[in-house]
Design an enzyme around this catalytic site. Structure first.
Site, PDB file in Angstrom:
ATOM      1  CG  ASN A  80      -2.001  -1.041   1.150  1.00 60.73           C
ATOM      2  OD1 ASN A  80      -3.029  -0.833   0.515  1.00 60.73           O
ATOM      3  ND2 ASN A  80      -1.770  -2.188   1.787  1.00 60.73           N
ATOM      4  CD  GLU A  81       4.362   2.349  -2.882  1.00 61.89           C
ATOM      5  OE1 GLU A  81       4.796   3.429  -2.418  1.00 61.89           O
ATOM      6  OE2 GLU A  81       5.085   1.353  -3.066  1.00 61.89           O
ATOM      7  CB  ALA A  82       1.711   8.006  -0.574  1.00 63.11           C
TER       8      ALA A  82
END
Length: 228
Positions: A122-124
């Site tokens: 899960n990225e920004a």
């Protein structure tokens, strides 16, 4: 350096030999943590997030292959999301939904925290309501992960299966692990700042049974260390 993990009334510790020249890596710590957890929860299944490559090729590589070689977990208790089982890209959504159902309500979830607060791919910008899904990996993340593909950026996957933040929050207990100076900013955000989608791991603050395991370098920006 010693990592201690406490579960209920049982505490298990691992000692990592270190010198000024040689210090344990994040991978060493995760392998040790997996081993401890497999001893505490010997009857529990272990489920993780793994790499995939371009959906057109459906090639597959497990992020945790190296870890699983070193820990005492029965093969039948290991569940790996293998995209080789998917015949075409149209089946990916159904595959992720089925995997999400299996990954919900875990007894214990153990996740590493990335340099920018990434967790489970899960990225920004990831939503706290997200479920398990395929995501595009940004260039910076692919560059960091290239070391798992012999340093070949071209061979590093462009996509991954990301366990949803809401899926993680459904676990009964969460352990986060952050090791190294490059994780210091993320640790401060997770431990002291408000939950923010720019730091996905901070969204797990909403869980009522969560711990984060750090060491001197990754904890260097915590207020009590900066201004004791």
């Amino acid at each position: 350096m010693i990592l201690s993990i406490k579960e209920d009334n049982l505490t298990v510790s691992i000692e990592f030999p270190e010198t000024d020249e040689v210090k344990p890596s994040a991978a060493d710590v995760l392998i040790g943590a997996y081993d401890v957890i497999s001893r505490i929860f010997s009857q529990e299944a272990v489920i993780g997030a793994y790499y995939s490559t371009d959906p057109d090729t459906m090639d597959f590589r497990s992020k945790d292959d190296d870890f699983l070689k070193h820990v005492d977990i029965a093969p039948e208790n290991v569940f790996v999301p293998k995209l080789t089982e998917v015949k075409n890209s149209e089946e990916v959504a159904d595959f992720c939904a089925a995997y999400d159902a299996k990954a919900r309500n875990l007894d214990l979830l153990v996740m590493g925290v990335g340099e920018k607060g990434q967790v489970g791919f899960n990225e920004a910008g990831a939503s706290e309501f997200s479920r398990t899904r395929t995501v595009l990996l940004p260039y910076a993340s692919r560059k960091r992960q290239a070391k798992s593909f012999s340093g070949n950026l071209e061979a590093t996957p462009h996509t991954a299966i990301a366990m949803g933040i809401s899926t993680m929050l459904s676990a009964k207990k969460i352990h986060l692990i952050a090791w190294g100076e490059d994780k210091a900013d993320a640790v401060k955000k997770v431990a002291e700042d408000k939950a923010d989608t720019s730091c996905p791991a901070s969204l797990l603050q909403r869980h009522d049974n969560i711990s984060i395991y750090v060491e001197e370098n990754s904890a260097s920006q915590i207020t009590r260390n900066v201004a004791p």
